[in-house]
Structure formats: C-alpha cells, structure tokens
Design a protein around this motif. Structure first.
Motif, PDB file in Angstrom:
ATOM      1  N   ILE A  86      13.507  30.766  56.111  1.00 38.78           N
ATOM      2  CA  ILE A  86      13.400  32.198  56.408  1.00 38.78           C
ATOM      3  C   ILE A  86      14.122  32.540  57.705  1.00 38.78           C
ATOM      4  CG2 ILE A  86      11.771  34.010  57.066  1.00 38.78           C
ATOM      5  CD1 ILE A  86       9.806  32.622  55.033  1.00 38.78           C
ATOM      6  N   LYS A 108      14.717  41.135  48.737  1.00 36.73           N
ATOM      7  CA  LYS A 108      13.302  40.982  48.473  1.00 36.73           C
ATOM      8  C   LYS A 108      12.954  39.502  48.496  1.00 36.73           C
ATOM      9  CE  LYS A 108      12.850  45.254  45.808  1.00 36.73           C
ATOM     10  NZ  LYS A 108      12.591  45.868  44.479  1.00 36.73           N
ATOM     11  N   LEU A 109      12.003  39.143  49.338  1.00 40.36           N
ATOM     12  CA  LEU A 109      11.639  37.749  49.544  1.00 40.36           C
ATOM     13  C   LEU A 109      10.466  37.391  48.637  1.00 40.36           C
ATOM     14  CD1 LEU A 109      12.285  35.263  51.405  1.00 40.36           C
ATOM     15  CD2 LEU A 109      10.353  36.019  52.802  1.00 40.36           C
ATOM     16  N   GLN A 115       3.332  34.523  58.537  1.00 39.49           N
ATOM     17  CA  GLN A 115       3.542  35.962  58.370  1.00 39.49           C
ATOM     18  C   GLN A 115       4.292  36.553  59.562  1.00 39.49           C
ATOM     19  OE1 GLN A 115       3.327  38.049  56.048  1.00 39.49           O
ATOM     20  NE2 GLN A 115       2.798  40.085  56.791  1.00 39.49           N
ATOM     21  N   ILE A 138       7.939  35.609  59.340  1.00 36.38           N
ATOM     22  CA  ILE A 138       8.646  36.348  58.293  1.00 36.38           C
ATOM     23  C   ILE A 138       8.953  37.774  58.747  1.00 36.38           C
ATOM     24  CG2 ILE A 138       8.491  37.285  55.951  1.00 36.38           C
ATOM     25  CD1 ILE A 138       6.790  34.879  55.198  1.00 36.38           C
ATOM     26  N   PHE A 154      12.007  40.141  57.828  1.00 35.11           N
ATOM     27  CA  PHE A 154      11.795  40.914  56.604  1.00 35.11           C
ATOM     28  C   PHE A 154      10.598  41.850  56.792  1.00 35.11           C
ATOM     29  CE2 PHE A 154      13.862  37.020  55.294  1.00 35.11           C
ATOM     30  CZ  PHE A 154      14.770  37.413  54.316  1.00 35.11           C
ATOM     31  N   GLU A 201       7.301  44.036  55.583  1.00 35.94           N
ATOM     32  CA  GLU A 201       6.256  43.749  54.609  1.00 35.94           C
ATOM     33  C   GLU A 201       6.602  44.310  53.226  1.00 35.94           C
ATOM     34  OE1 GLU A 201       2.948  42.364  52.747  1.00 35.94           O
ATOM     35  OE2 GLU A 201       3.619  41.828  54.776  1.00 35.94           O
ATOM     36  N   ILE A 223       8.305  41.726  51.078  1.00 38.53           N
ATOM     37  CA  ILE A 223       7.664  40.418  50.901  1.00 38.53           C
ATOM     38  C   ILE A 223       6.832  40.440  49.619  1.00 38.53           C
ATOM     39  CG2 ILE A 223       6.135  38.683  51.892  1.00 38.53           C
ATOM     40  CD1 ILE A 223       6.739  39.898  54.654  1.00 38.53           C
ATOM     41  N   ARG A 240       4.540  37.920  47.617  1.00 35.10           N
ATOM     42  CA  ARG A 240       3.868  36.615  47.576  1.00 35.10           C
ATOM     43  C   ARG A 240       3.419  36.331  46.147  1.00 35.10           C
ATOM     44  NH1 ARG A 240       2.017  39.737  51.391  1.00 35.10           N
ATOM     45  NH2 ARG A 240       2.641  39.345  53.551  1.00 35.10           N
TER      46      ARG A 240
END
Length: 267
Positions: free
Chosen positions: A24, A35-36, A53, A56, A60, A62, A65, A67
């Motif tokens: 990252i 988009k991760l 977090q 990241i 990036f 939120e 992100i 998950r």
C-alpha cells in the motif's frame, strides 16, 4: 491511473497480510490510485487493524477502501439478506448457532495458519459476518450486533491429529484448529438475551456452514451457506461487480473490523 467516468482501477490485494502495508505504501508513493480491495484478515488484533487503517488512509480515502469477506457474497448468505421478515422475529429467538466446519485440513497453508489459528482465520471474520448478517440489514447494524455480544467463553478447543506434521507448522505448535464459543446477544429494546454459539474447525467429520435459529416455541430454522441459489452469482464475481458499481453494502466497514477484533481479542 485512477477512477474517472471512463475507466476504473481496482487494486485487489490478494496477498499475504504481512505485505499489505509495504504494498500500500508503494502504491501510494507511486501515486497509483483506484479502489483498494483488501482481503481478510484486516490486522491481527484491534491495535494492528487500527495501525493498518491509519497507514492506508495516508494514500487512499475511506470511500475507496473495500474490505473483502467473501462469505458476505455467498449465495446462501445473500439469500438470508433477501429475507427481510427475519428481522421482525427477535422476540421469538431463543438461541442462534453459527458453524463453519470443514473436512479438509490446512491445505498447504501451514506457515500462515499456524500464525493465526482458527479464531483469526474464520471466527473473527466469516463466523461473525454470518451471525451479524442474519440479524442486521446493513453494515452499521452489523457492527452494532457484534458490539452487543457479551465476552466470549470457550467451551472447547482442539488441534486435529496430524496437524503438527503438516508442512510449515511448528512441531511444538499450540495453535487451535477447532473452537466452540458461547456468548450472549443483549437486546435492551425488547429486554431480550439471545444465547449465541459459535463453532469452527478443520478436519471435522462433516462439512457444515450454517446459521441455525432456535425459536422459543422449540422449532428450528436452518440457513445453509453452501447452498447455491441461481439468483446469486459467484462470490468474487459479485463483489468485484459491486466494487465497480460503488456498492459497499456487503463490504466490511472499519467499525465492523474494530468490533470483531474487540470480541475475538478476548478469547
């Protein structure tokens, strides 16, 4: 690279979790945006999840992100989510049992599995996701459900015969490959306590992935996560399509991550 009206970049981190921060940071410093999509486990405990977090968010936002917990895209779980009347039956529920039992062993994942065990591998994510998704229609409420669980109590924990001979496993390992936990879900709005049983393990006699509901009238309702419903597609195809569309309904929020780690860190 980045997202605009004409194209999108999906950065799917399907790699060992210990490399997340390095990769990252590398993406961020190279100004590669998109988009991760990040696989579980998100951290190894509450503190490490917060640290990940924070790292990241240096690169990036939120909003970019995503998950992943692929159980949230299983057709069996989507079928549950597509049954809204279940949410009107809290007062009728006496007990909920969530089980993920596998007949296979660690399948060549010795080094990884030995470091995490059954709790981090499936309880902190898949098992709690199944429980919360049955009881809640959205991510915010999924987190609230997990936060309402009492301290978990271990009823049984084991390591399957032959585990120590698996490649990559420490011959002196104490890692659990099976666990059974009890807890209580408190719902103050209706003055209700629901007994919760969480069970997961490898090398079991039968493959089971289910949510079983025990009602006050002694009847039972079971939801099989392994059932394939034609209305719902492949889990990863579904999640990738939803990421493209920006639909985060069945992606894990940071609040959920924190809630699940707070719960399992007590085990």
């Amino acid at each position: 690279l980045g997202n605009n009206a004409h194209h999108q970049v999906l950065l799917h981190l399907a790699i060992q979790p210990e490399f997340y921060e390095t990769v990252i940071s590398g993406l961020g410093k190279a100004e590669i945006t998109g988009k991760l999509l990040i696989e579980k486990p998100f951290g190894t405990d509450f503190e490490s999840a917060q640290k990940l977090q924070k790292n990241i968010l240096n690169y990036f936002p939120e909003s970019d992100i995503y998950r992943i917990d692929h159980y949230l895209a299983k057709s069996g779980l989507r079928k549950i989510a597509d049954t809204p009347d279940r949410l009107n039956r809290f007062s009728e529920i006496k007990k909920i049992e969530v089980r993920i039992l596998e007949t296979i062993g660690i399948e060549g994942r010795g080094e990884f599995y030995d470091a995490v065990g059954v709790v981090q591998d499936v309880v902190q994510n898949h098992v709690l996701a199944m429980l919360a998704s049955f009881l809640a229609p959205d991510a915010e409420m999924r987190a609230n459900i997990i936060e309402s669980l009492s301290k978990p109590e271990i009823q049984n924990q084991q390591q399957y015969s032959g585990y120590l001979q698996e490649e990559g496993v420490n011959p002196d390992s104490k890692t659990d490959t099976y666990i059974r936990i009890t807890s209580t879900l408190k719902i103050p709005e209706i003055n209700k306590d629901i007994e919760i049983i969480l069970e997961a393990g490898k090398k079991q006699k039968k493959k089971i992935s289910e949510v079983k509901i025990y009602l006050e009238d002694s009847s039972q309702i079971s939801y099989d996560m392994n059932m394939v419903y034609k209305d719902f597609g492949d889990a990863y195809e579904t999640l990738i399509q939803e990421a493209i569309e920006g639909d985060k309904t069945f992606f894990v929020t940071m609040k959920e991550v924190e809630a699940t780690w707070k719960f399992t860190d007590q085990i």
